[in-house]
Scaffold this active site. Sequence first.
Site, short mmCIF file in Angstrom:
data_model
loop_
_atom_site.label_atom_id
_atom_site.label_comp_id
_atom_site.label_asym_id
_atom_site.label_seq_id
_atom_site.Cartn_x
_atom_site.Cartn_y
_atom_site.Cartn_z
N LYS A 87 47.30 -2.93 66.34
CA LYS A 87 45.92 -2.61 65.97
C LYS A 87 45.37 -1.42 66.75
CE LYS A 87 43.58 -5.75 69.21
NZ LYS A 87 43.02 -4.65 70.02
N ASP A 88 45.99 -1.07 67.88
CA ASP A 88 45.52 0.06 68.68
C ASP A 88 46.25 1.37 68.37
OD1 ASP A 88 43.66 -1.47 70.07
OD2 ASP A 88 45.08 -2.00 71.66
N ARG A 137 34.27 -2.78 63.23
CA ARG A 137 34.66 -3.80 62.26
C ARG A 137 33.84 -5.07 62.44
NH1 ARG A 137 37.79 -8.24 63.02
NH2 ARG A 137 38.18 -7.55 65.15
N ARG A 138 33.71 -5.52 63.70
CA ARG A 138 32.94 -6.73 63.96
C ARG A 138 31.45 -6.51 63.71
NH1 ARG A 138 36.45 -7.46 69.38
NH2 ARG A 138 38.03 -8.95 68.63
N ARG A 155 32.72 -2.49 76.31
CA ARG A 155 34.08 -2.00 76.41
C ARG A 155 34.74 -2.62 77.62
NH1 ARG A 155 35.67 2.92 75.55
NH2 ARG A 155 37.63 2.02 76.22
N ARG A 161 35.39 -7.91 80.14
CA ARG A 161 34.31 -8.33 79.24
C ARG A 161 33.83 -9.74 79.58
NH1 ARG A 161 36.04 -6.00 73.23
NH2 ARG A 161 37.36 -4.35 74.06
N CYS A 248 38.94 5.71 63.76
CA CYS A 248 38.56 4.59 64.63
C CYS A 248 37.11 4.15 64.44
CB CYS A 248 38.82 4.93 66.10
SG CYS A 248 37.54 5.94 66.85
#
Length: 315
Positions: A87-88, A137-138, A155, A161, A248
Amino acid sequence: MVYAMSSTDLIRIVSRSSPMALAQVERVRAELAALRPGIRTEVVPVTTSGDRWMGDLSALGGKGAFTKEVDAALLAGEADLAVHCVKDVPADRPLPAGTVFAAYLKRDDIRDAVVHPGGLTLDQLPEGARIGTSSVRRIAQLAVSHPHLECVPMRGNANRRLEKLDAGECDALLLAVSGLERIGRTDRISEILPVETMCPPIGAGVLALQCREDDTATIDAVSGLGDADAWKEITAERMLLHVLQGHCNSPIAGYARAERDGRLSLRARVFSPDGKTVLDAHEWAGPLDPATLGTSVAVALLRQGAREVIDTIPH
């Protein structure tokens, strides 16, 4: 087993130094030790610009900020193998020339989790609750399903986090289930969101092993770690992203699913950042190969106006 090349006796694995990245490397080392006990591995740590930078990722050129230094170490011959979260890895441009993915590991959980100190679910969070996430996306999907919640930029690696959440910088977090599993923090999960509520990112839950394409010894050594279903699913998903030319800052979500009987499906969504536009496509491969399925679903989204949605988002 007799190895033809002595260079396979030691494989140097380049890794970001975050707890998540190192946990991913340990999984690869363990699986490789079981498959090829004669091979030794060592870790070559790097710190990427994406790890150092806490601002908007697009200012660094997007997700590639997490992979650039890793790619450089591989191409310079300072390491033989890189482990990436798929995904990255940007799909709107090819892998760096001279490198190749030798294997995709068996897929982990693709879902997102809610982390709330009091154990509340997404539906139980009060109006104005602050959700810590920098994922477009979220943010777009929350704007659709829970417009009364406020997203605040967040981030840093998952451990960082969680520390910010505990310090009161937000009321709840959205994190990948697979990431929390890798760092042993599933105890923090309040709720696991179904993919219908929070569609995952392209490449969710899959680790890719990247090598120099001329390093046949390493490729031969690690290719046996690959999972056939993960290969089919990721091939379809990354072709979708490639055809859409998503960057991105593009809220693009989707996942392929390989069934036990060999069938393959791909569902994908494109959102405007505010969630007001939602494009949706879902197809089964039938006789199509995975890459053709990815292309077909991308074309279905383009017919619905995905190009305009993606191109109007600055990056």
